[in-house]
Design a protein around this motif. Structure first.
Motif, short mmCIF file in Angstrom:
data_model
loop_
_atom_site.label_atom_id
_atom_site.label_comp_id
_atom_site.label_asym_id
_atom_site.label_seq_id
_atom_site.Cartn_x
_atom_site.Cartn_y
_atom_site.Cartn_z
N VAL A 70 0.83 -1.21 0.00
CA VAL A 70 0.00 0.00 0.00
C VAL A 70 0.86 1.25 0.00
CG1 VAL A 70 -1.72 1.31 1.31
CG2 VAL A 70 -1.94 -1.17 1.09
N GLU A 71 1.94 1.24 0.78
CA GLU A 71 2.83 2.40 0.82
C GLU A 71 3.48 2.64 -0.54
OE1 GLU A 71 5.45 1.40 4.01
OE2 GLU A 71 4.23 2.44 5.53
N ALA A 72 3.85 1.55 -1.24
CA ALA A 72 4.43 1.70 -2.57
C ALA A 72 3.40 2.28 -3.55
CB ALA A 72 4.94 0.35 -3.07
N GLU A 73 2.15 1.81 -3.43
CA GLU A 73 1.10 2.33 -4.31
C GLU A 73 0.80 3.79 -3.99
OE1 GLU A 73 -3.35 0.97 -5.90
OE2 GLU A 73 -2.28 -0.20 -4.36
N LEU A 74 0.87 4.13 -2.70
CA LEU A 74 0.67 5.53 -2.32
C LEU A 74 1.74 6.43 -2.93
CD1 LEU A 74 -0.42 5.49 1.44
CD2 LEU A 74 -1.62 6.58 -0.43
N GLN A 75 2.94 5.95 -2.98
CA GLN A 75 4.01 6.74 -3.59
C GLN A 75 3.75 6.98 -5.07
OE1 GLN A 75 7.69 4.75 -2.76
NE2 GLN A 75 7.69 5.30 -0.58
N LEU A 76 3.25 5.95 -5.77
CA LEU A 76 2.92 6.11 -7.19
C LEU A 76 1.79 7.12 -7.38
CD1 LEU A 76 3.06 2.39 -8.42
CD2 LEU A 76 4.75 4.20 -8.83
N VAL A 77 0.76 7.00 -6.53
CA VAL A 77 -0.37 7.92 -6.62
C VAL A 77 0.08 9.35 -6.31
CG1 VAL A 77 -2.61 8.52 -5.62
CG2 VAL A 77 -2.07 6.14 -6.11
N GLN A 78 0.96 9.47 -5.32
CA GLN A 78 1.48 10.78 -4.98
C GLN A 78 2.25 11.38 -6.16
OE1 GLN A 78 1.23 12.54 -1.81
NE2 GLN A 78 1.94 14.15 -3.19
N ALA A 79 3.01 10.54 -6.86
CA ALA A 79 3.76 11.01 -8.03
C ALA A 79 2.80 11.46 -9.14
CB ALA A 79 4.68 9.91 -8.54
N GLN A 80 1.72 10.68 -9.34
CA GLN A 80 0.72 11.07 -10.34
C GLN A 80 0.06 12.40 -9.97
OE1 GLN A 80 -2.03 7.82 -10.54
NE2 GLN A 80 -0.61 6.46 -11.63
N TYR A 81 -0.26 12.54 -8.71
CA TYR A 81 -0.90 13.77 -8.23
C TYR A 81 0.03 14.97 -8.45
CZ TYR A 81 -3.37 16.97 -5.08
OH TYR A 81 -4.05 18.04 -4.56
N ASN A 82 1.29 14.81 -8.12
CA ASN A 82 2.26 15.90 -8.30
C ASN A 82 2.42 16.24 -9.79
OD1 ASN A 82 2.68 15.98 -5.54
ND2 ASN A 82 4.48 14.62 -5.62
N GLU A 83 2.43 15.22 -10.63
CA GLU A 83 2.58 15.45 -12.07
C GLU A 83 1.39 16.22 -12.62
OE1 GLU A 83 3.59 12.89 -16.14
OE2 GLU A 83 3.15 11.88 -14.23
N LEU A 84 0.17 15.83 -12.22
CA LEU A 84 -1.03 16.54 -12.65
C LEU A 84 -1.04 17.98 -12.13
CD1 LEU A 84 -3.72 13.74 -12.21
CD2 LEU A 84 -2.97 14.76 -14.37
N ASN A 85 -0.60 18.14 -10.91
CA ASN A 85 -0.52 19.49 -10.34
C ASN A 85 0.40 20.38 -11.16
OD1 ASN A 85 -2.30 19.90 -8.28
ND2 ASN A 85 -0.90 19.28 -6.65
N ASN A 86 1.52 19.81 -11.57
CA ASN A 86 2.47 20.60 -12.38
C ASN A 86 1.85 20.98 -13.74
OD1 ASN A 86 4.42 20.43 -10.39
ND2 ASN A 86 5.33 18.55 -11.24
N TYR A 87 1.16 20.03 -14.38
CA TYR A 87 0.51 20.32 -15.66
C TYR A 87 -0.55 21.41 -15.49
CZ TYR A 87 2.65 16.25 -17.93
OH TYR A 87 3.54 15.36 -18.47
N ILE A 88 -1.33 21.28 -14.44
CA ILE A 88 -2.40 22.28 -14.19
C ILE A 88 -1.80 23.66 -13.96
CG2 ILE A 88 -4.18 22.96 -12.55
CD1 ILE A 88 -4.82 19.96 -12.22
N ALA A 89 -0.71 23.71 -13.18
CA ALA A 89 -0.07 24.99 -12.90
C ALA A 89 0.47 25.62 -14.19
CB ALA A 89 1.06 24.80 -11.89
N LEU A 90 1.09 24.79 -15.03
CA LEU A 90 1.62 25.32 -16.29
C LEU A 90 0.50 25.79 -17.22
CD1 LEU A 90 4.44 22.71 -17.07
CD2 LEU A 90 4.73 25.11 -16.42
N LEU A 91 -0.61 25.05 -17.24
CA LEU A 91 -1.72 25.40 -18.12
C LEU A 91 -2.48 26.62 -17.62
CD1 LEU A 91 -2.58 24.15 -20.77
CD2 LEU A 91 -4.32 22.82 -19.56
N GLU A 92 -2.42 26.84 -16.30
CA GLU A 92 -3.11 28.00 -15.74
C GLU A 92 -2.28 29.28 -15.87
OE1 GLU A 92 -4.01 26.87 -11.76
OE2 GLU A 92 -6.05 26.21 -12.26
N SER A 93 -0.98 29.19 -15.55
CA SER A 93 -0.19 30.42 -15.47
C SER A 93 1.23 30.28 -16.00
CB SER A 93 -0.16 30.91 -14.01
OG SER A 93 0.37 29.89 -13.18
#
Length: 538
Positions: A70-93
């Motif tokens: 579960v901890e390994a899967e959480l790390q993957l999900v966290q990486a996906q979340y961070n990647e989406l956040n970066n895309y959203i930030a770039l697309l917004e501003s």
């Protein structure tokens, strides 16, 4: 400076005066054997824990594995979340191709279109705001940028939706992880007990029958090597280190009185009471040094009391203890031992390994692990299994005669002399122990000759006790109180180690030096006053 020189001179004089004291040899240190005070897990509980690998103790290991996943899967999900956040930030501003950048470009285009309309149509500036807005908004360039901005907004909305899904997934995994940690906490006590039982010297690994694979197509040597591999896992090393023959040999090595006194001079008086008997059956290692000490104290008691029965009972009690250790080991892996015995006897009989060489090879592995798996029947020339849970050595050694000629000669030689011994060295026997199995009953086993002996163990004894984790400070305090009560019951006063004597001498030296310095200072001040008085009189 003069004061310092005077002080050093006086110090040298004092040290020389006490030189004879410091020249004496320091007394040998008094070594006190100390054990950590803790309560062992009962034998029955340990057997239950080790015999049932599907209980909570092993479930904790499964939980640990799930937690890691579960901890390994959480790390993957966290990486996906961070990647989406970066895309959203770039697309917004972002600097280019972002929503903010496109809006700024649209404003520039609107200004340019407005200026262009003003140049092309002089009446444009006199139009109402609504009319100007309609003209500028319908311009091709403005429409293109508005369409581009709309595309960016659609892409941004999709990324935000994806991020919400990932965030929900992360929340679900985090909830699962918390639940797993709660389950792990609930089983931590059982896990601690499981680990402690595994670390006891006579505990062994649990081996299920489906883990035992014996190839019957191999030669006798190779087949016994397979047997050896499994026995090494399920027969505790501490049990193998002491053979039944070792116990018999140590009790047969009978010394005269002087040799016994010399041998016991640096050995503590030990007792094999009910508690020690149970503890040494599974949770504490009984070494050859312990057995030697028991044998020597029993021999000295025989010389003093002329009670051969007590000496024999002391020997039989140690044999019983050795057999109890085997019973504990056998109980952990009963199915595995029975399977190995059955497979071995079938292999030996089907391949007709009945010659002397084969018998010696089997006997060799028996002696290595101190268990007789099979017996060879001379009359039928067939191998038979050891059908009982007995080690196979007990019946051979429990009633084995111990030659007492040397002891009897020593006893007759000392008939006109008294044997000096302190009261705490006298041996008494306990009543027959409840811990001894019914199939190991020894005649007249009242066992009084070893009382108050095993409470102290030699410092070089291989002790594998281990301390039990305390649940709270109150448990530690309770253990300390219990230990203190046991110490007070014995009324044992430790001899002085000789450490206070040199400290007292050093304190006296310092005091004398201080008095001398004080006296010197007062004398100098008095002389100065007398000199001043003489000057004033003149």
């Amino acid at each position: 400076m003069k004061k310092i020189i005077i002080s050093m001179t006086l110090l040298n004089l004092l040290l020389n005066s006490f030189g004879s004291i410091f020249a004496q040899e320091a007394p040998d240190p008094y070594i006190v054997t100390q054990d950590i005070n803790y309560e062992s897990i009962s034998l029955e509980d340990c057997l239950n824990i080790l015999q049932n690998p599907t209980d909570e103790s092993l479930e904790a290991e499964s939980i640990n594995g799930t937690i890691e996943e579960v901890e390994a899967e959480l790390q993957l999900v966290q990486a996906q979340y961070n990647e989406l956040n970066n895309y959203i930030a770039l697309l917004e501003s972002g600097e280019i191709d972002s929503l903010d950048w496109a809006n700024s470009q649209l404003l520039i285009v609107i200004e340019e279109v407005y200026a262009l309309q003003s140049e092309l149509d002089p009446e444009f500036i006199y139009l109402s705001e609504e009319e100007q807005l309609n003209l500028v908004a319908s311009h091709e360039s403005v429409l293109e940028w508005q369409a581009y901005i709309q595309e960016i907004q659609v892409a941004l909305n999709q990324l935000i939706a994806d991020r919400n899904v990932v965030e929900q997934n992360y929340s679900n995994l985090n909830f699962t992880l918390n639940e797993l940690h709660a389950s792990k906490e609930n089983t931590s006590q059982s896990k601690a007990a499981y680990n402690e039982c595994q670390l006891y010297p006579y505990s062994s690994e649990y081996l299920s029958t489906d883990q035992i694979l014996l190839n019957s197509q191999k030669s006798l040597n190779d087949y016994l090597v397979q047997i050896d591999t499994y026995l090494e896992k399920i027969v505790a090393k501490a049990y193998r280190k002491v053979a039944f023959e070792d116990i018999y040999r140590l009790y047969s090595e009978q010394l005269d009185q002087q040799a016994l006194e010399n041998a016991l001079a640096d050995k503590p008086n030990i007792v094999l009471d009910n508690l020690a008997y149970e503890t040494y059956s599974y949770a504490k290692e009984l070494s050859l040094i312990d057995i030697e000490t028991l044998a020597q104290y029993a021999q000295r008691a025989f010389i003093k009391n002329n009670n051969k029965d007590e000496f024999i009972q002391s020997y039989q009690k140690v044999i019983n203890l050795k057999e109890n250790q085997w019973n504990y080991i056998y109980s952990i892996n009963t199915e595995a031992f029975e399977l190995i015995k059955s497979e071995l006897v079938n292999y030996l009989n089907s391949n007709m390994h009945t010659n002397e060489e084969a018998v010696n090879l089997v006997r060799s592995i028996h002696q290595r692990y101190q268990v007789k798996l099979v017996f060879f029947d001379d009359s039928s020339q067939q191998w038979v299994t050891n059908s009982m849970s007995s080690s196979g050595y007990y019946d051979e050694y429990v009633q084995k005669d111990i030659s007492s000629h040397a002891l009897e000669e020593a006893l007759s030689g000392e008939s006109t002399s008294e044997i000096d011994s302190e009261s705490n060295d006298e041996l008494t026997l306990d009543e027959t122990l409840d811990e001894v199995p019914d199939n190991l009953v020894v005649p007249n086993d009242h066992l009084e000759s070893l009382k108050d002996q095993l409470s102290n163990v030699r410092s070089n004894t291989n002790i594998k006790d281990l301390p039990k984790p305390s649940a709270s400070n109150s448990m530690n305090n309770k253990n300390k109180e219990n230990k203190g009560e046991k110490t007070n019951k014995g009324n044992i006063e430790l001899p002085s180690t000789g450490e206070r004597k040199p400290m007292t001498i050093i304190a006296i030296i310092i005091l004398v030096i201080g008095l001398i310095l004080l006296f010197t200072t007062l004398r100098i001040k008095r002389k100065k006053r007398e000199t001043l008085q003489d000057i004033e009189l003149d």
